[in-house]
Scaffold this motif. Structure first.
Motif, short mmCIF file in Angstrom:
data_model
loop_
_atom_site.label_atom_id
_atom_site.label_comp_id
_atom_site.label_asym_id
_atom_site.label_seq_id
_atom_site.Cartn_x
_atom_site.Cartn_y
_atom_site.Cartn_z
N GLY A 146 0.80 -1.20 0.00
CA GLY A 146 0.00 0.00 0.00
C GLY A 146 0.84 1.25 0.00
N PRO A 147 0.37 2.33 -0.60
CA PRO A 147 1.12 3.59 -0.64
C PRO A 147 1.11 4.28 0.72
CG PRO A 147 -1.04 3.89 -1.61
CD PRO A 147 -0.93 2.43 -1.28
N PRO A 148 1.98 5.27 0.92
CA PRO A 148 1.97 6.03 2.18
C PRO A 148 0.60 6.69 2.41
CG PRO A 148 3.99 6.46 0.97
CD PRO A 148 3.11 5.66 0.05
N SER A 149 0.19 6.71 3.67
CA SER A 149 -1.11 7.28 4.01
C SER A 149 -1.05 7.79 5.44
CB SER A 149 -2.21 6.22 3.87
OG SER A 149 -2.00 5.15 4.78
N LEU A 154 4.77 5.44 5.83
CA LEU A 154 5.64 5.02 4.72
C LEU A 154 5.04 3.89 3.92
CD1 LEU A 154 9.20 5.12 6.38
CD2 LEU A 154 8.04 6.89 5.03
N GLY A 155 3.74 3.67 4.07
CA GLY A 155 3.06 2.63 3.32
C GLY A 155 3.23 1.26 3.95
N THR A 156 2.82 0.24 3.21
CA THR A 156 2.93 -1.15 3.66
C THR A 156 3.67 -1.96 2.61
OG1 THR A 156 0.76 -1.68 2.69
CG2 THR A 156 0.81 -1.02 5.01
N ASP A 157 4.21 -3.11 3.03
CA ASP A 157 4.94 -3.96 2.09
C ASP A 157 3.98 -4.95 1.43
OD1 ASP A 157 4.38 -5.74 4.08
OD2 ASP A 157 6.45 -6.11 4.66
N ASP A 158 4.53 -5.96 0.77
CA ASP A 158 3.67 -6.86 0.00
C ASP A 158 2.90 -7.84 0.86
OD1 ASP A 158 5.76 -8.38 0.83
OD2 ASP A 158 6.41 -9.04 -1.15
N THR A 159 3.13 -7.87 2.16
CA THR A 159 2.32 -8.68 3.07
C THR A 159 1.54 -7.81 4.05
OG1 THR A 159 4.27 -8.94 4.50
CG2 THR A 159 3.83 -10.70 2.93
N SER A 160 1.33 -6.54 3.69
CA SER A 160 0.53 -5.59 4.47
C SER A 160 1.11 -5.33 5.86
CB SER A 160 -0.91 -6.07 4.60
OG SER A 160 -1.57 -6.02 3.35
N ALA A 337 5.20 -0.28 -6.86
CA ALA A 337 5.22 0.44 -5.59
C ALA A 337 6.60 1.06 -5.40
CB ALA A 337 4.88 -0.50 -4.44
N PRO A 338 6.89 2.19 -6.07
CA PRO A 338 8.24 2.77 -6.00
C PRO A 338 8.62 3.27 -4.62
CG PRO A 338 6.73 4.26 -7.11
CD PRO A 338 5.98 2.99 -6.91
N HIS A 339 7.65 3.46 -3.72
CA HIS A 339 8.01 3.96 -2.40
C HIS A 339 8.90 2.97 -1.64
CE1 HIS A 339 4.51 1.42 -1.46
NE2 HIS A 339 4.97 1.36 -0.22
N LEU A 340 8.76 1.68 -1.91
CA LEU A 340 9.61 0.69 -1.25
C LEU A 340 11.07 0.86 -1.66
CD1 LEU A 340 7.38 -2.52 -1.52
CD2 LEU A 340 7.67 -0.99 0.44
#
Length: 373
Positions: A146-149, A154-160, A337-340
């Motif tokens: 998920g994107p930053p919110s 800083l958002g979430t990774d691929d396992t939330s 997800a470029p934020h990662l």
């Protein structure tokens, strides 16, 4: 009367030389602040409250296990403080049925201290600044990563899982791992290089042949084989890194001892009957520390880079531990997800730059040309 502790004139000059390097001085303070914050990661990012007030008693779930029955529930497993039912039990003091409409009852209790017309003994919970731990699964509506919110800065990774929480815990883990590995490898490498350079002859020859054989062993293959036989763990990886990393400082320490062992003050000390180990570590080692400290930043940053590389390849720390290498691999696997990628890059860049700048100042502080000028 106890003797008052004082700093020697030599150490004061070293400290002045270190402070003269403004980049190193400020890098040290920034690093200490960041690392100090990460040492209290459980109080900053956690899915359990720091303090709970329930029926007049106080509980610290962040440090201690409490079953759900301790707060009026039915289960003997650890209470899930993020569920509305447990929150309702704590807020209402355990005197209400929180299973039919926990959200509504909890809101009514918080607003007026009553529920269904009955007075209750209200409780409360003190949450960390980030209400997620490094392994907390965040409900983002099925979007991962998920994107930053506002919920996940800083958002979430691929396992939330919350990325900011994993960065805080991963920063502490990486720095601690690198410092431990560097400490043990430096002690072993300096001792081995000192013995080689001071005694020379057959001792030096045998040690050199041993180091050549030991350095030819493929470290990555050994790590892959060992982690396939034994379960991956933090201390197992530390042991493997020390086992194959101690040879890095041997060469420079050996050269310094070979150069200085025939100096006049060393010969004079031998003539006076001073023990070999005292000559080695009291007289020769301080002169060899400048060259040794020059390589320490490479040892620290190399340990961090090796840990990240092993985690990226899947042969490093267990998957349930926070790792910056895992974050890098997720960035490579989720280009949408470029934020990662940005977070992983800036975390490594800031961390490694601060360490390099600090060790530059340490090198200047121990440089005899500046200390005795």
């Amino acid at each position: 009367m106890a003797e008052k502790w004082t700093v020697s004139a030599l150490n004061r000059r070293r400290w002045r030389n270190f402070k003269a390097n403004r980049r190193a001085f400020w890098s040290l303070w920034i690093f200490l602040v960041l690392y100090g914050i990460s040492m209290f990661a459980e109080l900053i990012a956690n899915d359990r409250p720091i303090l709970v007030q329930y029926q007049g008693g106080y509980y610290t779930p962040v440090f201690k296990f409490y079953p759900e029955v301790a707060f009026g529930g039915d289960l003997r497993t650890e209470a899930d403080y993020t569920t509305p039912e447990v929150q309702c039990l704590i807020v209402s003091g355990g005197s209400l049925d929180c299973w039919d409409d926990p959200t509504g009852i909890r809101a009514e209790v918080e607003a007026s201290g009553t529920a269904a017309g009955q007075p209750v003994q209200a409780g409360w919970m003190l949450w960390p600044l980030i209400p997620y731990s490094f392994n907390t699964i965040v409900d983002t509506g099925g979007v991962a990563p998920g994107p930053p919110s506002a919920m996940n800065w800083l958002g979430t990774d691929d396992t939330s899982r919350d990325v900011l929480a994993r960065v805080i815990y991963g920063f502490r883990l990486s720095i601690t791992f690198a410092l431990i590995v560097t400490l043990f490898t430096s002690v072993i490498g300096i001792a081995a290089g000192a013995v080689q350079g001071y005694f020379g002859g057959l001792t030096d020859l045998l040690f050199q042949r041993l180091i050549e054989l030991w350095s030819s062993i493929p470290t990555l293959y050994v790590i892959i084989i060992v982690t396939a036989v034994w379960a991956k763990s933090f201390w197992l990886l530390v042991g493997l890194m020390v086992l194959f990393g101690w040879t890095g400082l041997v060469g420079v320490v050996r050269a310094e001892f070979l150069r200085a062992r025939n100096f006049e003050y060393v010969r004079a000390a031998r003539a006076l009957g001073v023990a070999d180990w005292q000559i080695m570590f009291r007289h020769l080692l301080p002169n060899a520390m400048v060259a040794t400290l020059t390589l320490l930043p490479f040892a620290v940053t190399g340990a961090i880079g090796t840990l990240a590389s092993l985690d990226y390849l899947g042969f490093g720390l267990p998957a349930d531990l926070p790792s910056l290498g895992q974050l890098t691999r997720q960035a490579q696997q989720n280009l949408q997800a470029p934020h990662l990628a940005f977070i992983a890059f800036f975390t490594f860049a800031i961390m490694l730059s601060l360490l390099v700048f600090i060790f530059e100042g340490v090198r200047d502080a121990f440089d005899p040309r500046k200390t005795f000028r």
